[in-house]
Design a protein around this motif. Structure first.
Motif, PDB file in Angstrom:
ATOM      1  N   LEU A   1       0.845  -1.191   0.000  1.00 41.09           N
ATOM      2  CA  LEU A   1       0.000   0.000   0.000  1.00 41.09           C
ATOM      3  C   LEU A   1       0.883   1.245   0.000  1.00 41.09           C
ATOM      4  O   LEU A   1       2.006   1.216   0.505  1.00 41.09           O
ATOM      5  CB  LEU A   1      -0.897   0.005   1.239  1.00 41.09           C
ATOM      6  N   ASN A   2       0.368   2.322  -0.540  1.00 36.26           N
ATOM      7  CA  ASN A   2       1.160   3.552  -0.621  1.00 36.26           C
ATOM      8  C   ASN A   2       0.556   4.638   0.266  1.00 36.26           C
ATOM      9  O   ASN A   2      -0.468   5.226  -0.057  1.00 36.26           O
ATOM     10  CB  ASN A   2       1.233   4.037  -2.071  1.00 36.26           C
ATOM     11  N   TYR A   3       1.193   4.859   1.412  1.00 34.63           N
ATOM     12  CA  TYR A   3       0.794   5.927   2.331  1.00 34.63           C
ATOM     13  C   TYR A   3       2.003   6.798   2.631  1.00 34.63           C
ATOM     14  O   TYR A   3       3.147   6.335   2.556  1.00 34.63           O
ATOM     15  CB  TYR A   3       0.249   5.347   3.640  1.00 34.63           C
ATOM     16  N   THR A   4       1.743   8.039   2.990  1.00 31.83           N
ATOM     17  CA  THR A   4       2.819   8.956   3.359  1.00 31.83           C
ATOM     18  C   THR A   4       2.603   9.435   4.790  1.00 31.83           C
ATOM     19  O   THR A   4       1.548   9.988   5.112  1.00 31.83           O
ATOM     20  CB  THR A   4       2.876  10.170   2.415  1.00 31.83           C
ATOM     21  N   PHE A   5       3.604   9.193   5.643  1.00 35.14           N
ATOM     22  CA  PHE A   5       3.550   9.602   7.042  1.00 35.14           C
ATOM     23  C   PHE A   5       4.509  10.764   7.278  1.00 35.14           C
ATOM     24  O   PHE A   5       5.352  11.076   6.432  1.00 35.14           O
ATOM     25  CB  PHE A   5       3.940   8.441   7.967  1.00 35.14           C
ATOM     26  N   THR A   6       4.392  11.385   8.443  1.00 36.11           N
ATOM     27  CA  THR A   6       5.293  12.476   8.829  1.00 36.11           C
ATOM     28  C   THR A   6       6.193  12.007   9.964  1.00 36.11           C
ATOM     29  O   THR A   6       5.708  11.534  10.992  1.00 36.11           O
ATOM     30  CB  THR A   6       4.501  13.710   9.295  1.00 36.11           C
ATOM     31  N   SER A   7       7.500  12.135   9.764  1.00 34.64           N
ATOM     32  CA  SER A   7       8.446  11.722  10.802  1.00 34.64           C
ATOM     33  C   SER A   7       8.593  12.833  11.837  1.00 34.64           C
ATOM     34  O   SER A   7       8.173  13.974  11.616  1.00 34.64           O
ATOM     35  CB  SER A   7       9.811  11.403  10.188  1.00 34.64           C
ATOM     36  N   ILE A   8       9.203  12.510  12.965  1.00 35.83           N
ATOM     37  CA  ILE A   8       9.349  13.494  14.041  1.00 35.83           C
ATOM     38  C   ILE A   8      10.304  14.624  13.667  1.00 35.83           C
ATOM     39  O   ILE A   8      10.308  15.672  14.322  1.00 35.83           O
ATOM     40  CB  ILE A   8       9.813  12.826  15.351  1.00 35.83           C
ATOM     41  N   ASP A   9      11.105  14.423  12.600  1.00 33.55           N
ATOM     42  CA  ASP A   9      11.968  15.526  12.155  1.00 33.55           C
ATOM     43  C   ASP A   9      11.331  16.323  11.018  1.00 33.55           C
ATOM     44  O   ASP A   9      11.956  17.215  10.435  1.00 33.55           O
ATOM     45  CB  ASP A   9      13.350  15.014  11.740  1.00 33.55           C
ATOM     46  N   GLY A  10      10.052  15.995  10.703  1.00 38.03           N
ATOM     47  CA  GLY A  10       9.303  16.780   9.728  1.00 38.03           C
ATOM     48  C   GLY A  10       9.343  16.276   8.304  1.00 38.03           C
ATOM     49  O   GLY A  10       8.630  16.799   7.443  1.00 38.03           O
TER      50      GLY A  10
ATOM     51  N   SER B   1       7.347   7.592   2.880  1.00 39.15           N
ATOM     52  CA  SER B   1       6.410   6.754   2.134  1.00 39.15           C
ATOM     53  C   SER B   1       6.516   5.307   2.593  1.00 39.15           C
ATOM     54  O   SER B   1       7.607   4.813   2.901  1.00 39.15           O
ATOM     55  CB  SER B   1       6.699   6.841   0.635  1.00 39.15           C
ATOM     56  N   THR B   2       5.389   4.621   2.631  1.00 34.99           N
ATOM     57  CA  THR B   2       5.409   3.198   2.979  1.00 34.99           C
ATOM     58  C   THR B   2       5.939   2.352   1.829  1.00 34.99           C
ATOM     59  O   THR B   2       6.307   1.192   2.031  1.00 34.99           O
ATOM     60  CB  THR B   2       3.998   2.702   3.339  1.00 34.99           C
ATOM     61  N   SER B   3       5.969   2.911   0.627  1.00 34.17           N
ATOM     62  CA  SER B   3       6.474   2.171  -0.527  1.00 34.17           C
ATOM     63  C   SER B   3       7.967   1.943  -0.388  1.00 34.17           C
ATOM     64  O   SER B   3       8.723   2.874  -0.111  1.00 34.17           O
ATOM     65  CB  SER B   3       6.192   2.936  -1.825  1.00 34.17           C
ATOM     66  N   ALA B   4       8.376   0.705  -0.574  1.00 32.81           N
ATOM     67  CA  ALA B   4       9.792   0.367  -0.435  1.00 32.81           C
ATOM     68  C   ALA B   4      10.590   0.946  -1.585  1.00 32.81           C
ATOM     69  O   ALA B   4      10.095   1.094  -2.699  1.00 32.81           O
ATOM     70  CB  ALA B   4       9.962  -1.147  -0.389  1.00 32.81           C
ATOM     71  N   GLY B   5      11.848   1.274  -1.315  1.00 36.79           N
ATOM     72  CA  GLY B   5      12.730   1.756  -2.360  1.00 36.79           C
ATOM     73  C   GLY B   5      13.140   0.629  -3.285  1.00 36.79           C
ATOM     74  O   GLY B   5      12.948  -0.553  -2.987  1.00 36.79           O
ATOM     75  N   SER B   6      13.730   0.978  -4.412  1.00 36.15           N
ATOM     76  CA  SER B   6      14.083  -0.020  -5.419  1.00 36.15           C
ATOM     77  C   SER B   6      15.152  -0.992  -4.939  1.00 36.15           C
ATOM     78  O   SER B   6      15.292  -2.076  -5.478  1.00 36.15           O
ATOM     79  CB  SER B   6      14.573   0.688  -6.689  1.00 36.15           C
ATOM     80  N   SER B   7      15.918  -0.604  -3.917  1.00 33.82           N
ATOM     81  CA  SER B   7      16.996  -1.478  -3.454  1.00 33.82           C
ATOM     82  C   SER B   7      16.908  -1.779  -1.963  1.00 33.82           C
ATOM     83  O   SER B   7      17.863  -2.261  -1.374  1.00 33.82           O
ATOM     84  CB  SER B   7      18.353  -0.830  -3.761  1.00 33.82           C
ATOM     85  N   LYS B   8      15.755  -1.491  -1.358  1.00 30.39           N
ATOM     86  CA  LYS B   8      15.633  -1.688   0.080  1.00 30.39           C
ATOM     87  C   LYS B   8      14.395  -2.490   0.453  1.00 30.39           C
ATOM     88  O   LYS B   8      13.342  -2.357  -0.162  1.00 30.39           O
ATOM     89  CB  LYS B   8      15.572  -0.332   0.804  1.00 30.39           C
ATOM     90  N   ALA B   9      14.553  -3.312   1.478  1.00 33.34           N
ATOM     91  CA  ALA B   9      13.403  -3.951   2.108  1.00 33.34           C
ATOM     92  C   ALA B   9      12.923  -3.018   3.216  1.00 33.34           C
ATOM     93  O   ALA B   9      13.678  -2.180   3.707  1.00 33.34           O
ATOM     94  CB  ALA B   9      13.806  -5.300   2.684  1.00 33.34           C
ATOM     95  N   THR B  10      11.659  -3.159   3.612  1.00 35.39           N
ATOM     96  CA  THR B  10      11.098  -2.275   4.628  1.00 35.39           C
ATOM     97  C   THR B  10      10.490  -3.079   5.764  1.00 35.39           C
ATOM     98  O   THR B  10       9.765  -4.049   5.529  1.00 35.39           O
ATOM     99  CB  THR B  10      10.012  -1.361   4.025  1.00 35.39           C
ATOM    100  N   VAL B  11      10.801  -2.665   6.990  1.00 35.65           N
ATOM    101  CA  VAL B  11      10.147  -3.191   8.186  1.00 35.65           C
ATOM    102  C   VAL B  11       9.274  -2.060   8.716  1.00 35.65           C
ATOM    103  O   VAL B  11       9.778  -1.056   9.212  1.00 35.65           O
ATOM    104  CB  VAL B  11      11.173  -3.621   9.252  1.00 35.65           C
ATOM    105  N   LEU B  12       7.961  -2.205   8.574  1.00 28.96           N
ATOM    106  CA  LEU B  12       7.005  -1.167   8.966  1.00 28.96           C
ATOM    107  C   LEU B  12       6.293  -1.618  10.239  1.00 28.96           C
ATOM    108  O   LEU B  12       5.598  -2.631  10.248  1.00 28.96           O
ATOM    109  CB  LEU B  12       5.999  -0.927   7.838  1.00 28.96           C
ATOM    110  N   ILE B  13       6.471  -0.854  11.314  1.00 28.74           N
ATOM    111  CA  ILE B  13       5.945  -1.237  12.628  1.00 28.74           C
ATOM    112  C   ILE B  13       4.831  -0.282  13.042  1.00 28.74           C
ATOM    113  O   ILE B  13       5.052   0.924  13.162  1.00 28.74           O
ATOM    114  CB  ILE B  13       7.057  -1.187  13.695  1.00 28.74           C
ATOM    115  N   PHE B  14       3.643  -0.821  13.267  1.00 31.32           N
ATOM    116  CA  PHE B  14       2.542  -0.034  13.816  1.00 31.32           C
ATOM    117  C   PHE B  14       2.425  -0.356  15.304  1.00 31.32           C
ATOM    118  O   PHE B  14       2.363  -1.532  15.686  1.00 31.32           O
ATOM    119  CB  PHE B  14       1.217  -0.386  13.132  1.00 31.32           C
ATOM    120  N   GLY B  15       2.384   0.674  16.150  1.00 30.91           N
ATOM    121  CA  GLY B  15       2.269   0.411  17.575  1.00 30.91           C
ATOM    122  C   GLY B  15       1.896   1.647  18.362  1.00 30.91           C
ATOM    123  O   GLY B  15       1.775   2.748  17.814  1.00 30.91           O
TER     124      GLY B  15
END
Length: 362
Positions: free
Chosen positions: A44-53, A57-71
């Motif tokens: 899924l494609n969502y855009t969040f805001t980090s604490i540094d502003g 994006s939840t979409s993984a980069g072309s060369s990276k795996a993503t660990v997405l943690i909801f809590g």
């Protein structure tokens, strides 16, 4: 602003109706789930805001795996899982990005405090600045598979996404960094995210993984460069003993919960005898939670060692060797888990620790 607040309330109600998210420890065993679709699902494609502003994006980069943690920042299971990941070595891997998404509308300040207490610079911490975006994303992720859609699940919810932006697995409930890395190892950089059936294709022998080191062999951790000895390797689990730091003149050292060898995680379960013996430069040491044994003379003669943090709850009279703490600085402070302060103080005195050394809770 009013519309956004109304929307956030609506999303909270929707989430509560569709899924109960328990955080009580007594319910964890009944609510943990592992979701692995028979066919991979596009991310899924969502855009969040980090604490540094910055926007994330939840979409993984072309060369990276993503660990997405909801809590939740107030959830004990979330705290332990995030801390375990932050203390791992693989979290620094440039091929893996780790994102924490606070799903209970904690403020930016509250999320920053959580990051300071349980995180590390390699984890990107996001809060719900968009009034419901993270909650909506969580709701959609857990609805991907029928086993959690409309059912009960525990926090944290962890989504594992490969470099081709396909969802490999969704887990719920507390996890250790070793458990998570084991799952990542199944698909990171190995082409397994390809949705086509490759069972009949000829394997590329040039890309085969190196053989696992044999029990008793010495290995060097990819991240810390510390030297370890393999104590077990196989389907029953992989573990090593911490032998020595990268330098005999180090001023601080960390005995990690796990090390990475040939891209594979090995739990660090013991510290070898004489590991830091006679290091007069050493001032601080952190011992992570997987340690079950500390060898004799481990810190013998480390006269400037004034700070030791021990997160392990597994130490006993039989598992700590003779004179393990003899000769550390008399003004040293040893910090230990709250429920181990009293017993560890007594234990370490029998292993050479000066009566002047203080043992306090972490």
């Amino acid at each position: 602003m009013m519309k956004k607040k109304i929307f956030s309330i609506f999303m909270a109600a929707a989430l509560c109706i569709s899924a109960i998210v328990p955080c009580a420890e007594s319910k964890a065993a009944d609510t943990q789930e592992e979701i692995e679709a028979e066919s991979l699902t596009p991310n899924l494609n969502y855009t969040f805001t980090s604490i540094d502003g910055t926007k994330v994006s939840t979409s993984a980069g072309s060369s990276k795996a993503t660990v997405l943690i909801f809590g939740r920042t107030t959830c004990g299971y979330t705290k332990r899982t995030v801390q375990s990941i932050s203390e791992s070595t693989w979290v620094q891997n440039p091929g893996i990005r780790t994102i924490f998404a606070e799903m209970d509308w904690a403020t930016k300040g509250e999320t920053e405090t959580f990051a300071q207490n349980y995180g590390c610079p390699s984890v990107t911490f996001c809060y719900d600045a968009e009034y419901g975006t993270i909650v909506e994303a969580l709701q959609r992720y857990v609805s991907i598979n029928s086993s959690t859609s409309g059912g009960t699940f525990a926090l944290p919810v962890i989504v594992l996404i490969d470099s081709k932006n396909m969802i490999q697995k969704i887990t719920t409930g507390p996890k250790t960094e070793t458990e998570i890395f084991t799952e990542i190892n199944r698909f990171i950089d190995d082409g397994s995210s390809d949705s086509t059936n490759s069972s009949n294709s000829t394997p590329n022998t040039s890309d085969t993984q190196p053989d696992a080191p044999k029990v008793g062999s010495s290995v060097t951790d990819t991240q810390t460069k510390s030297v370890c000895k393999v104590t077990s390797s196989g389907s029953s689990g992989c573990s090593v003993e911490y032998v020595k730091p990268s330098s005999k003149k180090c001023t601080s050292a960390k005995v990690p919960a796990s090390v990475t060898v040939n891209g594979k995680a090995y739990a660090v379960t013991s510290i070898a005898p004489n590991a830091f013996k006679g290091n007069k430069k050493l001032k601080s040491v952190t011992i992570e939670k997987n340690i079950k044994k500390i060898g004799k003379n481990t810190f013998y003669g480390c006269k400037n060692l004034k700070k030791i943090v021990i997160r392990s709850k597994n130490l006993s009279k039989k598992s700590v060797g003779k004179n393990a703490f003899k000769g550390i600085n008399s003004k040293a402070v040893i910090k230990a888990p709250k429920n181990k302060v009293k017993s560890y103080k007594t234990l370490f005195k029998t292993k050479g620790m000066s009566k002047k050394v203080k043992v306090k809770k972490i």
